[in-house]
Scaffold this active site. Structure first.
Site, PDB file in Angstrom:
ATOM      1  NE  ARG A  56      -2.761  -1.291  -0.872  1.00 10.13           N
ATOM      2  CZ  ARG A  56      -2.437  -2.486  -1.396  1.00 10.13           C
ATOM      3  NH1 ARG A  56      -2.399  -3.563  -0.652  1.00 10.13           N
ATOM      4  NH2 ARG A  56      -2.146  -2.611  -2.675  1.00 10.13           N
ATOM      5  CG  ASN A  87      -9.571   8.045   2.392  1.00 14.12           C
ATOM      6  OD1 ASN A  87     -10.317   7.107   2.653  1.00 14.12           O
ATOM      7  ND2 ASN A  87      -9.804   8.913   1.434  1.00 14.12           N
ATOM      8  CB  VAL A  88      -4.554   4.960   5.868  1.00 13.63           C
ATOM      9  CG1 VAL A  88      -5.500   4.517   6.984  1.00 13.63           C
ATOM     10  CG2 VAL A  88      -4.649   3.971   4.695  1.00 13.63           C
ATOM     11  CG  HIS A 104     -10.217   4.778  10.164  1.00 16.77           C
ATOM     12  ND1 HIS A 104     -11.157   4.414   9.222  1.00 16.77           N
ATOM     13  CD2 HIS A 104     -10.906   4.958  11.326  1.00 16.77           C
ATOM     14  CE1 HIS A 104     -12.352   4.388   9.791  1.00 16.77           C
ATOM     15  NE2 HIS A 104     -12.230   4.714  11.057  1.00 16.77           N
ATOM     16  N   GLY A 169     -17.580  10.007  -0.645  1.00 24.02           N
ATOM     17  CA  GLY A 169     -16.986   8.697  -0.904  1.00 24.02           C
ATOM     18  C   GLY A 169     -16.862   7.770   0.287  1.00 24.02           C
ATOM     19  CB  THR A 170     -17.641   7.338   3.516  1.00 25.91           C
ATOM     20  OG1 THR A 170     -17.865   6.357   4.536  1.00 25.91           O
ATOM     21  CG2 THR A 170     -18.514   8.547   3.781  1.00 25.91           C
ATOM     22  CB  SER A 171     -19.809   2.287   2.349  1.00 30.41           C
ATOM     23  OG  SER A 171     -18.932   1.996   3.423  1.00 30.41           O
TER      24      SER A 171
END
Ligand SMILES: NC(=O)c1ccc[n+]([C@@H]2O[C@H](COP(=O)([O-])OP(=O)(O)OC[C@H]3O[C@@H](n4cnc5c(N)ncnc54)[C@H](O)[C@@H]3O)[C@@H](O)[C@H]2O)c1
Length: 229
Positions: A56, A87-88, A104, A169-171
């Protein structure tokens, strides 16, 4: 200046080439998330977890912020903008956003497995045997599934200050991040940008753009231009 708070998820970085995982049947780059993003996964197979995050990190070095990241950074010229991201990746920062809270964790940081406070910047691979100054194994500085979210209280405080809330953009399936929406002041307008929006029907004052991030943020920009600051 009005305060805009932006909550972003994996879909924000999709146009940069970083995959979300809900779009891939709960797999993250081909892996079951519990194998690579949970304390159990770490205890079962540390090499696999380290290798996953090494990949990643390499991938993140090869991608760039997209138009939506750039537009959000540009908003700072006229608004107080605070971003709370799940997001990371560091694409918001690279686009120029100056107020970014990583709920996160961050891919380009690692920390001691014993002392949470020993955090190091890290852009290369991480291996078994890489240790902190006290000789303890390092791990990715990521909040894994099932772990506490140390920056949650800060994220709640930021969300409470919003004059406008934007969600991109998040579920809305990963908690507690998904619950932040409930901490806004009454009557705060919300803009929700996601090609497959998962909106709770009880939420008021919400305008949904069922679009990818770059298109939705452009639309938001047009609306903001016509509002009095
Ligand atoms: N880039 C990253 O840092 C990254 C990538 C994958 C997963 N993750 C981690 O996975 C967890 C996932 O939760 P989540 O809700 O953020 O992601 P998710 O994978 O659960 O949901 C992604 C959302 O993005 C939407 N989406 C897809 N393409 C889009 C686009 N072009 N523009 C806008 N939206 C788009 C999807 O419809 C979906 O609703 C987070 O904890 C995050 O840390 C991070």
């Amino acid at each position: 200046m009005k305060k805009i708070v932006v909550l972003t998820g994996a879909g924000m970085s999709a146009e940069s080439g970083l995959k979300t995982f809900r779009d891939a049947d709960g797999l993250w780059e081909g892996h079951d998330v519990m194998e690579v993003a949970s304390p159990q996964g770490w205890n079962q197979n540390k090499e696999l977890v380290l290798d996953f995050y090494n990949q990643r990190r390499k991938q993140l070095l090869q991608v760039k912020p997209n138009e939506a990241h750039n537009l959000l950074a540009h908003l700072e010229q006229n608004y107080h903008v605070k971003i709370v991201t799940q997001n990371v990746d560091d694409l918001h920062e690279r686009a120029g956003s100056t107020q970014v809270l990583h709920l996160h964790g961050e891919l380009f940081k690692v920390r001691s497995t014993v002392d949470d406070g020993l955090i190091y910047d890290w852009k290369k691979d991480l291996f078994i045997g890489d240790t902190c100054k006290n000789g303890n194994q390092l791990r990715p500085h990521i909040v894994w599934f099932g772990e506490a979210v140390p920056l949650l209280d800060q994220a709640i405080e930021i969300t409470k200050q919003a004059d406008i809330l934007v969600i991109i953009g998040t579920s809305m399936q990963v908690y507690p991040a998904a619950s932040l929406i409930h901490h806004i002041k009454p009557n705060t307008p919300i803009y929700f940008i996601d090609p497959k929006p998962n909106v709770d029907s009880t939420i008021k004052n919400i305008k949904v753009f069922a679009e990818k991030a770059s298109v939705g943020v452009k639309k938001l920009n047009d609306i903001l231009k016509n509002m009095t600051i």
